[in-house]
Scaffold this active site. Structure first.
Site, PDB file in Angstrom:
ATOM      1  N   GLN A   1      -4.716   1.253   6.840  1.00 46.75           N
ATOM      2  CA  GLN A   1      -5.326   1.401   5.515  1.00 46.75           C
ATOM      3  C   GLN A   1      -5.309   0.063   4.785  1.00 46.75           C
ATOM      4  O   GLN A   1      -5.811  -0.042   3.678  1.00 46.75           O
ATOM      5  CB  GLN A   1      -4.541   2.432   4.699  1.00 46.75           C
ATOM      6  CG  GLN A   1      -4.545   3.805   5.314  1.00 46.75           C
ATOM      7  CD  GLN A   1      -3.447   4.676   4.718  1.00 46.75           C
ATOM      8  OE1 GLN A   1      -3.648   5.339   3.697  1.00 46.75           O
ATOM      9  NE2 GLN A   1      -2.277   4.671   5.327  1.00 46.75           N
TER      10      GLN A   1
ATOM     11  N   HIS B   1      -9.918   1.350   5.142  1.00 45.01           N
ATOM     12  CA  HIS B   1     -10.274   1.018   3.756  1.00 45.01           C
ATOM     13  C   HIS B   1     -10.940  -0.353   3.642  1.00 45.01           C
ATOM     14  O   HIS B   1     -10.956  -0.952   2.573  1.00 45.01           O
ATOM     15  CB  HIS B   1      -9.032   1.111   2.859  1.00 45.01           C
ATOM     16  CG  HIS B   1      -8.533   2.514   2.702  1.00 45.01           C
ATOM     17  ND1 HIS B   1      -7.281   2.849   2.260  1.00 45.01           N
ATOM     18  CD2 HIS B   1      -9.144   3.711   2.964  1.00 45.01           C
ATOM     19  CE1 HIS B   1      -7.134   4.171   2.242  1.00 45.01           C
ATOM     20  NE2 HIS B   1      -8.249   4.712   2.678  1.00 45.01           N
TER      21      HIS B   1
HETATM   22  N1  APR Z   1       8.559  -0.753   5.771  1.00 39.70           N
HETATM   23  C1  APR Z   1       8.021   0.490   5.863  1.00 39.70           C
HETATM   24  N2  APR Z   1       7.577   1.179   4.788  1.00 39.70           N
HETATM   25  C2  APR Z   1       7.714   0.614   3.587  1.00 39.70           C
HETATM   26  C3  APR Z   1       8.278  -0.667   3.410  1.00 39.70           C
HETATM   27  C4  APR Z   1       8.716  -1.356   4.574  1.00 39.70           C
HETATM   28  N3  APR Z   1       9.237  -2.581   4.498  1.00 39.70           N
HETATM   29  N4  APR Z   1       8.253  -0.956   2.088  1.00 39.70           N
HETATM   30  C5  APR Z   1       7.692   0.091   1.470  1.00 39.70           C
HETATM   31  N5  APR Z   1       7.364   1.049   2.357  1.00 39.70           N
HETATM   32  C6  APR Z   1       6.701   2.326   2.132  1.00 39.70           C
HETATM   33  C7  APR Z   1       6.947   2.962   0.792  1.00 39.70           C
HETATM   34  O1  APR Z   1       8.158   3.736   0.811  1.00 39.70           O
HETATM   35  C8  APR Z   1       5.696   3.833   0.638  1.00 39.70           C
HETATM   36  O2  APR Z   1       5.903   5.103   1.227  1.00 39.70           O
HETATM   37  O3  APR Z   1       5.315   2.065   2.148  1.00 39.70           O
HETATM   38  C9  APR Z   1       4.639   3.079   1.433  1.00 39.70           C
HETATM   39  C10 APR Z   1       3.557   2.420   0.605  1.00 39.70           C
HETATM   40  O4  APR Z   1       2.841   3.418  -0.032  1.00 39.70           O
HETATM   41  P1  APR Z   1       1.526   3.069  -0.889  1.00 39.70           P
HETATM   42  O5  APR Z   1       1.797   1.912  -1.802  1.00 39.70           O
HETATM   43  O6  APR Z   1       1.071   4.352  -1.477  1.00 39.70           O
HETATM   44  O7  APR Z   1       0.521   2.501   0.208  1.00 39.70           O
HETATM   45  P2  APR Z   1      -0.492   3.254   1.164  1.00 39.70           P
HETATM   46  O8  APR Z   1       0.076   4.532   1.651  1.00 39.70           O
HETATM   47  O9  APR Z   1      -0.954   2.247   2.153  1.00 39.70           O
HETATM   48  O10 APR Z   1      -1.690   3.562   0.165  1.00 39.70           O
HETATM   49  C11 APR Z   1      -2.865   4.100   0.700  1.00 39.70           C
HETATM   50  O11 APR Z   1      -4.007   3.812  -1.390  1.00 39.70           O
HETATM   51  O12 APR Z   1      -3.682   2.161  -2.923  1.00 39.70           O
HETATM   52  C12 APR Z   1      -4.635   2.742  -2.102  1.00 39.70           C
HETATM   53  O13 APR Z   1      -6.445   1.954  -0.837  1.00 39.70           O
HETATM   54  C13 APR Z   1      -5.083   1.721  -1.117  1.00 39.70           C
HETATM   55  O14 APR Z   1      -4.939   1.690   1.284  1.00 39.70           O
HETATM   56  C14 APR Z   1      -4.255   2.040   0.113  1.00 39.70           C
HETATM   57  C15 APR Z   1      -4.069   3.546   0.005  1.00 39.70           C
END
Ligand code: APR
Length: 260
Positions: A100, A118
């Site tokens: 994503q 995305h």
């Molecule tokens: N290793 C693994 N996971 C991690 C780490 C790490 N070092 N640091 C943070 N996380 C986890 C967090 O606990 C959280 O569950 O990564 C996740 C990030 O979540 P989001 O910020 O919601 O990101 P994502 O799931 O990629 O969002 C999906 O939403 O913001 C929009 O389009 C954007 O592609 C993105 C989509």
């Protein structure tokens, strides 16, 4: 199930999917979308910038923000987690990376052709005729900080399409836009056909991307989640490994193929 068992699953897998989100790149220093914006952008809410309406209203503001984000990604490097995913691809040729993330860190770590659900900061296109625009064909973007006082609001006028003259836009999927049908169907097909899916660093809140682990689970695959925090995907995961991508993934790879 302990990590050792997840490593055994990996060693025995024939078709692997790595489904990744912002947490995958967190240890490289890429701010997550939900992190507070810094500097010039501190007063903006990303959700109001990442929309077709924002680009229509103020193309230079939105293009400038994406140029700032792209420059930020260019300054950082893939982490051990990205490299471990590329290593899985080399051990299990039928591995598909579905991300994503709009950064290019999987590619730079050696992953062949990740599916960017995305979109990508590195694939701009015409906002009108959709013609792809090569970044190398664009004039270098002025660094906002080096611009004269008074012009430092982060705005950078987007280049114009060579074919039709319309403004060039970032190649990302904005809020309110459909995902690329090709990317979504390739991702769904890979999830449907895999026997092991890793969901790494994603909160599992944004659909339709978050459907991917469920597709794999419904078709009988084992789902392993790597995330330091509980997420919406805990329920679909057969194995929840609480830790970071850059720590857990290399350990799994090392254990899976320790004797080879
Ligand atoms: N290793 C693994 N996971 C991690 C780490 C790490 N070092 N640091 C943070 N996380 C986890 C967090 O606990 C959280 O569950 O990564 C996740 C990030 O979540 P989001 O910020 O919601 O990101 P994502 O799931 O990629 O969002 C999906 O939403 O913001 C929009 O389009 C954007 O592609 C993105 C989509």
């Amino acid at each position: 199930m302990p990590e050792r068992d997840a490593a055994e699953l990996l060693r025995d897998a024939k078709r692997v999917v790595a489904f990744t989100g912002a947490g995958m790149s967190a240890e490289s220093g890429v701010p997550t979308f939900r992190d507070a914006l810094t500097g010039l952008w501190a007063r903006f809410d990303p959700k109001t910038l990442a929309t077709p309406a924002a680009f229509a209203a103020d193309p230079a503001l939105v293009w400038g923000w994406y140029e700032w984000r792209r420059a930020g990604v260019e300054r950082v490097h893939p982490n051990a987690g990205h490299r471990a995913v590329a290593s899985i691809e080399s051990h299990v040729p039928n591995t598909v990376v579905i991300t994503q993330n709009v950064d290019d860190l999987h590619e730079r770590a050696g992953s062949g052709t990740p599916i960017h659900l995305h979109g990508s900061l590195f694939t701009p296109r015409c906002s009108s005729c959709s013609r792809p625009v090569s970044l190398s064909s664009l004039p270098p973007s002025p660094d906002a900080a080096s611009r004269p006082e008074g012009e430092r609001d982060g705005r950078i006028p987007p280049p114009q399409c060579a074919a039709c003259g319309a403004p060039v836009r970032p190649g990302v999927v904005w809020f309110g836009e459909e995902l690329s049908t090709d990317a979504l169907s390739a991702a769904t097909e890979a999830a449907f056909g895999c026997d092991l899916l890793f969901t790494v660093g994603t909160s599992g809140l944004v659909y339709p991307a978050a459907e991917i682990p469920y597709v794999a689970a419904r078709s009988g695959a084992t789902v392993v989640q790597i995330n330091p925090e509980p997420t919406a995907l805990d329920a679909v995961a057969d194995v929840n490994l609480r830790g970071t991508a850059a720590r857990i993934l290399p350990e799994l790879v090392a254990r899976a193929w320790a004797d080879r």
